[in-house]
Design an enzyme around this catalytic site. Structure first.
Site, PDB file in Angstrom:
ATOM      1  N   LYS A   1     -57.160  -3.327  12.497  1.00 26.49           N
ATOM      2  CA  LYS A   1     -56.172  -3.228  11.408  1.00 26.49           C
ATOM      3  C   LYS A   1     -54.804  -3.739  11.882  1.00 26.49           C
ATOM      4  O   LYS A   1     -54.097  -4.445  11.159  1.00 26.49           O
ATOM      5  CB  LYS A   1     -56.082  -1.774  10.931  1.00 26.49           C
ATOM      6  CG  LYS A   1     -55.006  -1.479   9.905  1.00 26.49           C
ATOM      7  CD  LYS A   1     -55.310  -2.027   8.526  1.00 26.49           C
ATOM      8  CE  LYS A   1     -54.151  -1.736   7.564  1.00 26.49           C
ATOM      9  NZ  LYS A   1     -54.360  -2.264   6.232  1.00 26.49           N
TER      10      LYS A   1
ATOM     11  N   SER B   1     -54.185   4.264   8.492  1.00 30.51           N
ATOM     12  CA  SER B   1     -53.845   3.196   9.451  1.00 30.51           C
ATOM     13  C   SER B   1     -52.896   3.796  10.474  1.00 30.51           C
ATOM     14  O   SER B   1     -51.732   4.045  10.165  1.00 30.51           O
ATOM     15  CB  SER B   1     -53.133   2.041   8.747  1.00 30.51           C
ATOM     16  OG  SER B   1     -53.917   1.524   7.717  1.00 30.51           O
TER      17      SER B   1
ATOM     18  N   LYS C   1     -44.049   0.406   9.515  1.00 32.87           N
ATOM     19  CA  LYS C   1     -44.864   1.430  10.199  1.00 32.87           C
ATOM     20  C   LYS C   1     -45.992   0.773  10.994  1.00 32.87           C
ATOM     21  O   LYS C   1     -46.204   1.085  12.169  1.00 32.87           O
ATOM     22  CB  LYS C   1     -45.417   2.397   9.126  1.00 32.87           C
ATOM     23  CG  LYS C   1     -46.217   3.561   9.619  1.00 32.87           C
ATOM     24  CD  LYS C   1     -47.697   3.375   9.613  1.00 32.87           C
ATOM     25  CE  LYS C   1     -48.337   3.253   8.261  1.00 32.87           C
ATOM     26  NZ  LYS C   1     -49.799   3.184   8.330  1.00 32.87           N
TER      27      LYS C   1
HETATM   28  P1  NAD Z   1     -49.245   7.898   0.599  1.00 34.73           P
HETATM   29  O1  NAD Z   1     -47.975   8.232   1.279  1.00 34.73           O
HETATM   30  O2  NAD Z   1     -49.234   7.476  -0.841  1.00 34.73           O
HETATM   31  O3  NAD Z   1     -50.277   9.143   0.719  1.00 34.73           O
HETATM   32  C1  NAD Z   1     -50.348  10.022   1.797  1.00 34.73           C
HETATM   33  C2  NAD Z   1     -50.667  11.399   1.238  1.00 34.73           C
HETATM   34  O4  NAD Z   1     -50.849  12.309   2.323  1.00 34.73           O
HETATM   35  C3  NAD Z   1     -49.540  11.971   0.376  1.00 34.73           C
HETATM   36  O5  NAD Z   1     -50.043  12.291  -0.903  1.00 34.73           O
HETATM   37  C4  NAD Z   1     -49.100  13.223   1.136  1.00 34.73           C
HETATM   38  O6  NAD Z   1     -48.706  14.286   0.287  1.00 34.73           O
HETATM   39  C5  NAD Z   1     -50.362  13.561   1.912  1.00 34.73           C
HETATM   40  N1  NAD Z   1     -50.123  14.413   3.078  1.00 34.73           N
HETATM   41  C6  NAD Z   1     -49.214  14.216   4.069  1.00 34.73           C
HETATM   42  N2  NAD Z   1     -49.315  15.216   4.972  1.00 34.73           N
HETATM   43  C7  NAD Z   1     -50.296  16.062   4.538  1.00 34.73           C
HETATM   44  C8  NAD Z   1     -50.848  17.273   5.028  1.00 34.73           C
HETATM   45  N3  NAD Z   1     -50.396  17.846   6.144  1.00 34.73           N
HETATM   46  N4  NAD Z   1     -51.847  17.858   4.328  1.00 34.73           N
HETATM   47  C9  NAD Z   1     -52.303  17.302   3.176  1.00 34.73           C
HETATM   48  N5  NAD Z   1     -51.809  16.150   2.656  1.00 34.73           N
HETATM   49  C10 NAD Z   1     -50.817  15.543   3.326  1.00 34.73           C
HETATM   50  O7  NAD Z   1     -49.934   6.763   1.495  1.00 34.73           O
HETATM   51  P2  NAD Z   1     -51.056   5.706   1.034  1.00 34.73           P
HETATM   52  O8  NAD Z   1     -50.391   4.484   0.485  1.00 34.73           O
HETATM   53  O9  NAD Z   1     -52.128   6.388   0.279  1.00 34.73           O
HETATM   54  O10 NAD Z   1     -51.593   5.245   2.481  1.00 34.73           O
HETATM   55  C11 NAD Z   1     -52.418   6.090   3.285  1.00 34.73           C
HETATM   56  C12 NAD Z   1     -52.815   5.292   4.522  1.00 34.73           C
HETATM   57  O11 NAD Z   1     -53.517   4.110   4.145  1.00 34.73           O
HETATM   58  C13 NAD Z   1     -51.593   4.821   5.356  1.00 34.73           C
HETATM   59  O12 NAD Z   1     -51.900   4.899   6.712  1.00 34.73           O
HETATM   60  C14 NAD Z   1     -51.415   3.366   4.908  1.00 34.73           C
HETATM   61  O13 NAD Z   1     -50.805   2.555   5.907  1.00 34.73           O
HETATM   62  C15 NAD Z   1     -52.860   2.964   4.662  1.00 34.73           C
HETATM   63  N6  NAD Z   1     -53.019   1.849   3.717  1.00 34.73           N
HETATM   64  C16 NAD Z   1     -52.258   1.789   2.586  1.00 34.73           C
HETATM   65  C17 NAD Z   1     -52.404   0.710   1.705  1.00 34.73           C
HETATM   66  C18 NAD Z   1     -51.553   0.611   0.458  1.00 34.73           C
HETATM   67  O14 NAD Z   1     -51.537  -0.486  -0.155  1.00 34.73           O
HETATM   68  N7  NAD Z   1     -50.888   1.680   0.014  1.00 34.73           N
HETATM   69  C19 NAD Z   1     -53.351  -0.286   1.986  1.00 34.73           C
HETATM   70  C20 NAD Z   1     -54.138  -0.181   3.128  1.00 34.73           C
HETATM   71  C21 NAD Z   1     -53.960   0.905   3.988  1.00 34.73           C
END
Ligand code: NAD
Length: 297
Positions: free
Chosen positions: A173, A98, A241
């Site tokens: 979104k 997102s 965010k």
């Molecule tokens: P998160 O922080 O748990 O996961 C992000 C991952 O990206 C981490 O494991 C991190 O180590 C990895 N990462 C960061 N930089 C990197 C790089 N350069 N190379 C490789 N890996 C890298 O986040 P999340 O909760 O999984 O959310 C991901 C996206 O989905 C976000 O944009 C969030 O807004 C969206 N989202 C989340 C939810 C929720 O309920 N958690 C729901 C809908 C949408």
């Protein structure tokens, strides 16, 4: 055949990890990368193959990302060691994070110079729906690319909707996140008003949930507010965010979003109170602090 293609997924966090497992379960040849070794190991244990970001860019027909926000997606794709330097014409990039739709358009424009197609495909649903493969995808990009890769996204979600050209997925979104935040704030404000006026908020909820004010937000969040339960769910810091992206996008396209700005201030206050990891329904605690009541208790 989609199943003959090599798929790469970068970002194995709360969402990316179960999504990767569902891709493997569906039979895709999946290569994964994350900064956290243990996350990679867990998904490799389910049948994926570990790779670096660069290897994914070099070898995979389709590159998926599930990263925190615009700066991370930009860095992974366009940064000094960005995938754009190793990807070639014919490959496809699908960003499921997102992010700000303005950033989606910027990334797509750079990739287009090399003949690389892009879809922005953020999701709603959270971790439980990522695990069940019942996420809702909101997609932006060319119709032909959407048609070709819809089936891949359906491996992770139960609803996959094209909303328009590139950036339309993230714009949708942002609309979703704006409505949810304002709904939660209105709910907290209304339940506080009822209780201060001497009416039990449980009865208010029962009386109005089937009417025009009723909503998915009300059904999910009113009970949490009245129990004082702020276990996430969806974290306040993630909503901050998303609303930052709403404000950035709104400023750049000239759309007034005063309600988003106000909800953002309430969320930011909660963050400053150490509540960044709490569920966004903790917006109720802002009103509790102002009035000295505990809603429904
Ligand atoms: P998160 O922080 O748990 O996961 C992000 C991952 O990206 C981490 O494991 C991190 O180590 C990895 N990462 C960061 N930089 C990197 C790089 N350069 N190379 C490789 N890996 C890298 O986040 P999340 O909760 O999984 O959310 C991901 C996206 O989905 C976000 O944009 C969030 O807004 C969206 N989202 C989340 C939810 C929720 O309920 N958690 C729901 C809908 C949408």
């Amino acid at each position: 055949m989609l199943k003959d293609k090599k798929i790469g997924l970068i970002g194995l966090g709360i969402m990316g990890k179960p999504m990767a497992k569902n891709l493997v379960k569906a039979g895709y040849d999946l290569y994964v990368s994350d900064l956290k070794k243990e996350s990679v190991n867990e998904v490799v244990g389910c049948g994926a193959k570990a790779a670096t970001n660069k290897e994914i860019g070099e070898q995979c027909d389709v590159v998926l990302t599930m990263l925190p926000n615009s700066p991370q997606v930009k860095q992974v794709m366009l940064g000094a060691n960005g995938l754009i330097n190793v990807m070639h014409s014919g490959q496809v990039f699908i960003d499921m994070s997102s992010i700000n739709p303005v950033a989606s358009k910027e990334i797509a424009a750079e990739l287009a110079k090399k003949g690389i197609e892009m879809l922005d495909a953020p999701v709603s649903g959270g971790e439980p729906k990522a695990i069940d493969a019942t996420l809702s995808f909101m997609v932006g990009g060319r119709q032909e690319i959407f048609d070709e890769y819809k089936e891949l996204l359906e491996t992770m979600g139960s609803s996959v909707t094209r909303c328009g050209d590139i950036g339309a997925g993230n714009t949708t979104k942002l609309a979703n996140q704006l409505i949810v935040a304002c709904n939660i704030q209105a709910l907290a404000e209304a339940l506080t008003l009822a209780q201060k006026a001497g009416v039990d908020p449980h009865l208010v909820f029962e009386a109005i949930k089937g009417g025009l004010a009723g909503s998915t937000v009300m059904n999910a969040k009113a009970p949490m507010m009245m129990e004082g339960n702020d276990a996430p769910g969806f974290r306040i810091d993630l909503h901050i965010k998303d609303l930052n992206n709403v404000l950035d996008c709104a400023h750049s396209v000239g759309a007034p979003v005063p309600m988003a700005a106000e909800a953002q201030e309430v969320l930011q206050w909660l963050h400053n109170q150490g509540k960044g990891a709490a569920d966004h329904s903790a917006m109720a605690q802002y009103y509790e602090k102002l009035t000295g009541i505990k809603i429904g208790r």
